[in-house]
Design a protein around this motif. Structure first.
Motif, PDB file in Angstrom:
ATOM      1  N   ASP A 170      40.525  88.355  76.905  1.00  0.00           N
ATOM      2  CA  ASP A 170      39.086  88.102  76.397  1.00  0.00           C
ATOM      3  C   ASP A 170      38.431  89.283  75.893  1.00  0.00           C
ATOM      4  O   ASP A 170      38.635  90.215  76.432  1.00  0.00           O
ATOM      5  CB  ASP A 170      38.371  87.427  77.515  1.00  0.00           C
ATOM      6  N   GLY A 171      37.640  88.978  74.908  1.00  0.00           N
ATOM      7  CA  GLY A 171      36.997  90.216  74.373  1.00  0.00           C
ATOM      8  C   GLY A 171      37.785  91.030  73.309  1.00  0.00           C
ATOM      9  O   GLY A 171      37.353  92.031  72.614  1.00  0.00           O
ATOM     10  N   GLN A 172      38.952  90.655  73.069  1.00  0.00           N
ATOM     11  CA  GLN A 172      39.953  91.469  72.134  1.00  0.00           C
ATOM     12  C   GLN A 172      40.169  90.472  71.090  1.00  0.00           C
ATOM     13  O   GLN A 172      40.262  89.283  71.088  1.00  0.00           O
ATOM     14  CB  GLN A 172      40.993  91.893  72.575  1.00  0.00           C
ATOM     15  N   TYR A 173      40.298  90.850  69.510  1.00  0.00           N
ATOM     16  CA  TYR A 173      40.520  90.144  68.615  1.00  0.00           C
ATOM     17  C   TYR A 173      42.126  90.120  68.324  1.00  0.00           C
ATOM     18  O   TYR A 173      43.065  90.772  68.300  1.00  0.00           O
ATOM     19  CB  TYR A 173      39.865  91.049  67.342  1.00  0.00           C
ATOM     20  N   GLU A 174      42.531  88.819  67.954  1.00  0.00           N
ATOM     21  CA  GLU A 174      43.907  88.605  67.791  1.00  0.00           C
ATOM     22  C   GLU A 174      44.201  88.632  66.357  1.00  0.00           C
ATOM     23  O   GLU A 174      45.280  89.258  65.778  1.00  0.00           O
ATOM     24  CB  GLU A 174      44.164  86.959  68.266  1.00  0.00           C
ATOM     25  N   GLN A 175      43.264  88.271  65.354  1.00  0.00           N
ATOM     26  CA  GLN A 175      43.491  88.194  63.902  1.00  0.00           C
ATOM     27  C   GLN A 175      43.469  89.487  63.523  1.00  0.00           C
ATOM     28  O   GLN A 175      42.669  90.516  63.717  1.00  0.00           O
ATOM     29  CB  GLN A 175      42.110  87.319  63.239  1.00  0.00           C
ATOM     30  N   PRO A 176      44.507  90.102  62.746  1.00  0.00           N
ATOM     31  CA  PRO A 176      44.758  91.324  62.277  1.00  0.00           C
ATOM     32  C   PRO A 176      43.772  91.714  61.144  1.00  0.00           C
ATOM     33  O   PRO A 176      43.304  90.656  60.306  1.00  0.00           O
ATOM     34  CB  PRO A 176      46.099  91.449  61.692  1.00  0.00           C
ATOM     35  N   MET A 177      43.130  92.916  61.218  1.00  0.00           N
ATOM     36  CA  MET A 177      41.809  93.043  60.159  1.00  0.00           C
ATOM     37  C   MET A 177      42.128  94.436  59.777  1.00  0.00           C
ATOM     38  O   MET A 177      42.217  95.311  60.893  1.00  0.00           O
ATOM     39  CB  MET A 177      40.508  92.536  60.982  1.00  0.00           C
ATOM     40  N   VAL A 178      41.781  94.844  58.660  1.00  0.00           N
ATOM     41  CA  VAL A 178      41.743  96.335  58.353  1.00  0.00           C
ATOM     42  C   VAL A 178      40.684  96.506  57.476  1.00  0.00           C
ATOM     43  O   VAL A 178      40.228  95.720  56.292  1.00  0.00           O
ATOM     44  CB  VAL A 178      43.118  96.785  57.417  1.00  0.00           C
ATOM     45  N   PHE A 179      39.949  97.619  57.628  1.00  0.00           N
ATOM     46  CA  PHE A 179      38.696  97.960  56.585  1.00  0.00           C
ATOM     47  C   PHE A 179      39.448  98.828  55.689  1.00  0.00           C
ATOM     48  O   PHE A 179      40.091  99.893  56.053  1.00  0.00           O
ATOM     49  CB  PHE A 179      37.801  98.592  57.443  1.00  0.00           C
ATOM     50  N   TYR A 180      38.866  98.569  54.504  1.00  0.00           N
ATOM     51  CA  TYR A 180      39.566  99.528  53.260  1.00  0.00           C
ATOM     52  C   TYR A 180      38.241  99.584  52.289  1.00  0.00           C
ATOM     53  O   TYR A 180      38.004  98.466  51.777  1.00  0.00           O
ATOM     54  CB  TYR A 180      40.726  99.337  52.841  1.00  0.00           C
ATOM     55  N   ASN A 181      38.164 100.878  51.800  1.00  0.00           N
ATOM     56  CA  ASN A 181      37.079 100.999  50.712  1.00  0.00           C
ATOM     57  C   ASN A 181      35.854 100.080  50.741  1.00  0.00           C
ATOM     58  O   ASN A 181      35.350  99.519  49.807  1.00  0.00           O
ATOM     59  CB  ASN A 181      37.863 100.663  49.447  1.00  0.00           C
ATOM     60  N   GLY A 182      35.370 100.260  51.895  1.00  0.00           N
ATOM     61  CA  GLY A 182      33.928  99.369  52.235  1.00  0.00           C
ATOM     62  C   GLY A 182      34.082  97.930  52.269  1.00  0.00           C
ATOM     63  O   GLY A 182      33.163  97.243  52.214  1.00  0.00           O
ATOM     64  N   GLY A 208      47.295 104.546  51.848  1.00  0.00           N
ATOM     65  CA  GLY A 208      47.071 105.267  53.072  1.00  0.00           C
ATOM     66  C   GLY A 208      47.765 104.712  54.338  1.00  0.00           C
ATOM     67  O   GLY A 208      48.813 103.959  54.261  1.00  0.00           O
ATOM     68  N   SER A 209      47.350 105.041  55.547  1.00  0.00           N
ATOM     69  CA  SER A 209      47.999 104.523  56.859  1.00  0.00           C
ATOM     70  C   SER A 209      46.773 104.135  57.672  1.00  0.00           C
ATOM     71  O   SER A 209      45.779 104.914  57.669  1.00  0.00           O
ATOM     72  CB  SER A 209      49.170 105.134  57.164  1.00  0.00           C
ATOM     73  N   ILE A 210      47.080 103.414  58.606  1.00  0.00           N
ATOM     74  CA  ILE A 210      46.217 102.928  59.671  1.00  0.00           C
ATOM     75  C   ILE A 210      46.143 104.120  60.775  1.00  0.00           C
ATOM     76  O   ILE A 210      47.031 104.711  61.132  1.00  0.00           O
ATOM     77  CB  ILE A 210      46.642 101.607  60.720  1.00  0.00           C
ATOM     78  N   GLU A 211      44.694 104.410  60.732  1.00  0.00           N
ATOM     79  CA  GLU A 211      44.380 105.726  61.444  1.00  0.00           C
ATOM     80  C   GLU A 211      43.874 105.328  62.892  1.00  0.00           C
ATOM     81  O   GLU A 211      44.303 106.224  63.667  1.00  0.00           O
ATOM     82  CB  GLU A 211      43.170 106.608  60.745  1.00  0.00           C
ATOM     83  N   GLU A 212      43.340 104.183  62.968  1.00  0.00           N
ATOM     84  CA  GLU A 212      42.705 104.046  64.474  1.00  0.00           C
ATOM     85  C   GLU A 212      42.818 102.223  64.668  1.00  0.00           C
ATOM     86  O   GLU A 212      42.519 101.721  63.553  1.00  0.00           O
ATOM     87  CB  GLU A 212      41.181 104.519  64.546  1.00  0.00           C
ATOM     88  N   VAL A 213      43.098 101.922  65.816  1.00  0.00           N
ATOM     89  CA  VAL A 213      43.175 100.640  66.066  1.00  0.00           C
ATOM     90  C   VAL A 213      42.227 100.701  67.407  1.00  0.00           C
ATOM     91  O   VAL A 213      42.487 101.161  68.331  1.00  0.00           O
ATOM     92  CB  VAL A 213      44.567 100.007  66.435  1.00  0.00           C
ATOM     93  N   ASN A 214      41.250  99.328  67.298  1.00  0.00           N
ATOM     94  CA  ASN A 214      40.379  99.125  68.515  1.00  0.00           C
ATOM     95  C   ASN A 214      40.342  97.819  68.559  1.00  0.00           C
ATOM     96  O   ASN A 214      39.798  96.964  67.548  1.00  0.00           O
ATOM     97  CB  ASN A 214      38.779  99.793  68.287  1.00  0.00           C
ATOM     98  N   GLY A 273      41.559  99.272  62.050  1.00  0.00           N
ATOM     99  CA  GLY A 273      41.965  97.967  62.050  1.00  0.00           C
ATOM    100  C   GLY A 273      41.924  97.398  63.593  1.00  0.00           C
ATOM    101  O   GLY A 273      41.377  98.106  64.599  1.00  0.00           O
ATOM    102  N   THR A 274      42.055  96.287  63.768  1.00  0.00           N
ATOM    103  CA  THR A 274      42.278  95.400  65.046  1.00  0.00           C
ATOM    104  C   THR A 274      43.053  94.415  64.887  1.00  0.00           C
ATOM    105  O   THR A 274      43.431  93.785  63.666  1.00  0.00           O
ATOM    106  CB  THR A 274      40.830  95.123  65.225  1.00  0.00           C
ATOM    107  N   GLY A 275      43.316  93.735  66.011  1.00  0.00           N
ATOM    108  CA  GLY A 275      44.321  92.520  65.892  1.00  0.00           C
ATOM    109  C   GLY A 275      45.645  92.912  66.178  1.00  0.00           C
ATOM    110  O   GLY A 275      46.076  94.215  66.226  1.00  0.00           O
TER     111      GLY A 275
END
Length: 149
Positions: free
Chosen positions: A56-68, A90-96, A107-109
């Motif tokens: 609970d409180g964590q995201y299952e759906q994979p998401m990545v932020f790029y270029n705003g 680029g490459s994924i730098e941080e996952v929360n 990213g997350t998920g």
């Protein structure tokens, strides 16, 4: 005649013994499955996980932020190859796992991990990006961040 009767009786006794042993194994298997289910239910309750297994409180759906922009996986499968117009950007730098990403290459998920390559067409705002999973590529589509939550 007595010999045939003795063989028949022995076969019936052996069949009965086999059936009893099989019955115990079935019952033992059922008890094991019941124990596993009970243990899983207790662990799930203790850890606060939901039906998908993600806490609970964590995201299952994979998401990545790029270029705003926020890109999300829409559970449409993965690809084993990419067209040549897709390049590493680029490459994924941080996952929360507890928050929606707001910085580039964060990213997350599930399946999103630091160090994974991110691929896109060389345009300012691609409609789709891909995250490398080793032997396949997960497509993430441009999403309106206000619809996630």
């Amino acid at each position: 005649m007595k010999r045939h009767l003795l063989v028949i009786v022995l076969l019936m006794v052996m069949a009965s013994l086999c059936a009893c042993g099989h019955s115990e194994k079935i019952n033992e298997g059922t008890q094991t499955e019941s124990y596993i289910q009970e243990t899983y239910t207790q662990e799930t309750h203790l850890q606060g996980t939901n039906a998908t297994g993600v806490p609970d409180g964590q995201y299952e759906q994979p998401m990545v932020f790029y270029n705003g922009n926020l890109y999300c996986y829409s559970f449409q499968g993965v690809q084993t190859t990419l067209a040549s117009r897709y390049v590493v950007i680029g490459s994924i730098e941080e996952v929360n796992m507890s928050k929606i990403p707001t910085e580039d290459f964060c990213g997350t998920g599930v399946d999103i991990q630091p160090g994974q390559d991110v691929y896109a067409e060389t345009t300012d705002n691609p409609s789709i990006i891909f995250v490398g999973l080793g032997d396949s590529y997960m497509p993430l589509r441009l999403t309106d961040a206000d619809t996630i939550g």
